[in-house]
Design an enzyme around this catalytic site. Structure first.
Site, mmCIF file in Angstrom:
data_model
loop_
_atom_site.group_PDB
_atom_site.id
_atom_site.type_symbol
_atom_site.label_atom_id
_atom_site.label_comp_id
_atom_site.label_asym_id
_atom_site.label_seq_id
_atom_site.Cartn_x
_atom_site.Cartn_y
_atom_site.Cartn_z
ATOM 1 N N GLY A 1 113.613 50.964 16.603
ATOM 2 C CA GLY A 1 113.585 52.202 15.826
ATOM 3 C C GLY A 1 112.232 52.877 15.958
ATOM 4 O O GLY A 1 112.137 54.043 16.278
ATOM 5 N N THR B 1 106.951 35.336 17.715
ATOM 6 C CA THR B 1 107.373 36.714 17.428
ATOM 7 C C THR B 1 106.157 37.593 17.129
ATOM 8 O O THR B 1 106.167 38.788 17.425
ATOM 9 C CB THR B 1 108.376 36.766 16.255
ATOM 10 O OG1 THR B 1 107.796 36.156 15.105
ATOM 11 C CG2 THR B 1 109.677 36.086 16.611
ATOM 12 N N GLU C 1 102.483 47.407 14.050
ATOM 13 C CA GLU C 1 101.921 48.643 14.575
ATOM 14 C C GLU C 1 100.522 48.539 15.155
ATOM 15 O O GLU C 1 100.124 49.333 15.997
ATOM 16 C CB GLU C 1 101.993 49.718 13.482
ATOM 17 C CG GLU C 1 103.411 50.223 13.399
ATOM 18 C CD GLU C 1 103.787 50.870 12.091
ATOM 19 O OE1 GLU C 1 103.917 52.085 12.062
ATOM 20 O OE2 GLU C 1 103.965 50.143 11.093
HETATM 21 MO MO1 MOS Z 1 107.152 52.570 11.801
HETATM 22 S S1 MOS Z 1 106.450 54.259 12.725
HETATM 23 O O1 MOS Z 1 106.379 52.755 10.298
HETATM 24 O O2 MOS Z 1 108.770 52.572 11.831
#
Ligand code: MOS
Length: 746
Positions: A250, A645, A716
């Site tokens: 996503g 992971t 992130e």
């Molecule tokens: Mo992420 S850009 O916070 O799905």
């Protein structure tokens, strides 16, 4: 029935379950195809919907030749703004906090090329595709704003832009700081439009039963989708069930419900049949978000010793004609380095393209390109090692929020990554390393991403056979949620992870937040941990109060869990199995539920993951080709739940950083507003052959403050800093300062 086998505690696994590089528990279902993604769910009687999208960037739909398409074979309905049902929540969508403005056939306005303007529903997918292709549309065309520079001259009036907090910051006196400086950098950095390209496109199957709606949706946030759809259709949230057991990536684009979700539900109600709507790859360019273009002016001032005296970071980013979404590129700037005088601000410009949205590390991915490139320029201006400059400006405290860090291991990250990379021995002067036609350079940057969490809830249940089930309405977007949640519960309960079954992806499960902002491990993880603890406590209470139990009368604090048993820590031979405890208490599963909310910790501490990334680039002197043979990153993200992971998250982020630096760019035709490279053949992302060696190390970090499980999140941070490290390495290789992405040696 009682379990006669009493296992000594020494049999418990030597390696704690949490942290172990456990294989993904959903690995086998995924590679064997048993894992079903939204569009693969078999719903009897489902028919197919295809979006019709605008071919102009601004204006009004004048006429659509619906009748001709309605007569085509298999076509069940053609929905347009003229015949679509009014959605009760549409007019208020703009007022809901953090709400997006979808285009759901409620008016004739066209705001970008590729905007949904109709839906064709047919028995067969091919019939719907053909109907959508044949639908004749005429428009009243207006001149679109497609030029960032001229849009920049008339910034959008925005009061509450969505996407950044805060929009501007200021401390000290930047002008005075620049006066004091002996070295200054004043440079403008540009990052292009980018488009998320998860392997799985957005897909929804909508099924109405009376006034109750079930959605099988490819989403990062089942409860977000439930809430948005309920509001839009004016029905109670309890009447909407959203199911998403697997989401094929996503990266921010599936954080909430876009137009296609509402349109699938609308179409299903219209035709009285379940409807499946899958976006084509081309339709993912525009209607479901993307990273906006940013132009960032960075001004730095420093004393001779490198100490920063001033930082100014001014960001201009585009939004759409529909809403005010802001890429918070300056978000890290007031926090990352110690400096008394700092100013940041963001300005939006409005363009006729699809609304931008969160895209992996929204803010930091673009912002660290500018800030970390500018720091490199400053280092060379001062003839200081770029790493040394960062060490001299290390922030021991978060000056933006005036708070201590709950933990910070950035110095260790710099040291570990520099050592593994071999940073120390390189020639400082740019343009000094060559091999054949390759110019070789080294660059580095700081990586950073905040550690936050959302409320979460979980339910844990011990079954009569001693296996446990744990439920939390989170999502698996490919990051390993099934696996790490299984590990957390198995660890608390002292069970083999194979004896724990974790369920997610259904709004009938306990409520959890969106899988975004690197928050899932900390948020759902804390809830799962709390529920598992509550279950263990409940089972311990049953055993210690039961005269038939070997644990009768033992204080709960003296018990430990291992190998499916509770046992006395000082005398492991006194033990009782979960199966036996459940059996003696009537044989029904024992349950415990827990809610976990962020506490005071976020007000008392500033919490961030940090890292350091070093890269080697090779630039072909004749052809301008750029290769990245080596990336070395060291990261501190609190407790690592699963070494495998976790590493995978960092590797994925770094790969994306390489793509962002060298390849990714969404091209929009300046006249028509059409997305020019709207497919994976022309929107370039790295393939295996583009990626060299990636070395990821985790710096051990115990954070007792950030949350009860000490987890910071890693989804992130991996992309942050990478683009700057590459640009800095290109400078070191070639003496050419590349301030625009993607980097091209034009
Ligand atoms: Mo992420 S850009 O916070 O799905």
């Amino acid at each position: 029935m009682s379990d006669p086998v009493v296992r000594p505690a020494e049999d418990a696994p030597a390696l704690p379950i949490v942290g172990a590089p456990l294989d993904r528990v959903d690995g086998v279902p995924k590679v064997t195809g048993r894992a079903r993604y939204a569009a693969e769910i078999e719903v009897p009687g489902a028919v197919h919907a295809v979006l019709v999208t605008s071919t102009i960037a601004r204006g009004r739909v004048r006429q659509m030749d619906v009748a001709a398409v309605e007569r085509m074979p298999g076509v069940l309905a053609v929905l347009t703004h003229e015949n679509a049902p009014r959605l009760p929540g549409y007019e208020r969508a703009a007022q809901w906090p953090a709400s997006r403005i979808p285009t759901v056939l409620q008016n004739d306005a066209v705001h970008y090329n590729g905007q949904p303007i109709g839906v064709v529903v047919a028995e067969q997918l091919e019939q719907a595709l053909e109907g959508a292709r044949q639908l004749r549309v005429s428009y009243a065309v207006e001149t679109p704003q497609l030029d960032f520079a001229s849009a920049h001259e008339a910034p959008a009036e925005t009061t509450h832009p969505f996407g950044v907090e805060p929009k501007e910051t200021a401390r000290g006196d930047v002008e005075a700081g620049l006066e004091q400086a002996v070295a200054r950098v004043d440079a403008t950095f540009v990052t292009p439009l980018q488009t998320h390209n998860p392997m799985e496109p957005h897909a929804t199957i909508a099924v109405w039963e009376g006034d109750e709606l079930t959605l099988y949706d490819s989403t990062q946030g089942i409860f977000n989708v439930r809430g948005a759809v309920a509001r839009m259709f004016g029905i109670p949230p309890e009447h909407v069930r959203v199911i998403s057991r697997y989401t094929g990536g996503g990266f921010g684009s599936k954080g909430g419900a876009w137009s296609s979700v509402f349109l699938a539900a609308m179409a299903a109600r219209q035709v009285g049949r379940p409807v499946k709507l899958v976006l084509t790859r081309q339709q993912m360019f525009g209607p479901v978000g993307g990273r906006p273009r940013t132009v960032q002016r960075l001004t730095l001032g420093a004393k001779r010793d490198g100490t920063l005296t001033a930082i100014r970071h001014l960001v201009t980013a585009n939004t759409s004609a529909l809403e005010d979404w802001l890429e918070p590129s300056a978000i890290q700037t007031p926090m990352l380095y110690a400096c008394p005088n700092v100013e940041t601000d963001h300005t939006l410009v409005r363009m006729n393209i699809g609304s931008p949205t969160f895209m992996r590390a929204p803010g930091e991915a673009t912002g660290t390109f500018a800030l970390e490139s500018a720091m490199d320029e400053l280092a060379y201006a001062l003839r200081l090692d770029p790493l040394e400059l960062r060490l001299r400006n290390h922030a021991d405290r978060d000056q933006l929020r005036d708070l201590p860090f709950s933990s910070k291991s950035l110095r260790e990250c710099y040291a570990v990554a520099a050592e593994r990379f071999g940073w120390a021995g390189r020639p400082l002067d740019p343009g000094s390393l060559r091999e054949g036609y390759w110019d070789i350079g080294f660059g580095m940057a700081t990586a950073t991403y905040p550690a936050r969490r959302m409320p979460g809830s979980a339910l844990a249940r011990m079954l009569p056979d001693g296996r446990a089930e744990v439920r939390a309405g989170s999502q698996e977007i490919g990051t390993g949620t099934y696996t790490v949640m299984t590990q957390i519960a198995a660890d608390v309960l002292g069970l083999d992870p194979a004896r724990v079954h974790f369920y997610l992806g259904d709004t009938t499960l306990p409520q959890n937040g969106v899988s975004a902002g690197s928050m899932t491990a900390a948020s759902a993880g804390t809830a799962v941990h709390a529920a598992a603890c509550a279950l263990r406590t409940a089972l311990a209470a049953m055993a210690t109060a039961d005269s038939r139990s070997p644990l009768y009368g033992v204080a709960e604090e003296s018990l430990r869990a291992g190998d499916g048993h509770l046992f006395v820590e000082s005398d492991p031979s006194r033990s009782d199995s979960y199966a036996a405890i459940v059996a003696r208490n009537g044989g029904a599963p024992v349950e415990a539920k827990a809610d976990a909310r962020p506490g005071e910790e976020s007000k008392r501490w500033s919490s961030h993951a940090f890292g350091a990334v070093f890269v080697e680039v090779r630039v072909d002197r004749d052809l301008g080709t750029i290769r990245v043979p080596r990336v070395v990153g060291a990261y501190a993200g609190g407790r690592i739940l699963n070494a495998k992971t976790a590493r995978s998250q960092l590797v994925g982020g770094i790969v994306w950083g390489v793509g962002m630096a060298l390849m990714e760019e969404t091209l929009v035709d300046p006249h028509s507003g059409r997305y020019v490279n709207a497919d994976l053949a022309e929107y370039h992302v790295p393939t295996n052959a583009d990626i060299g060696a990636i070395d990821v190390t985790f710096v051990e970090e115990h954070d007792p403050h950030v949350n009860p499980i000490g987890v910071k999140g890693l989804g992130e941070i991996g992309i942050t800093g990478v683009t700057a490290a590459i640009a800095n390495a290109v400078w070191h290789a070639t003496r050419r300062r590349m301030r625009e992405l993607p980097i091209r040696m034009r």
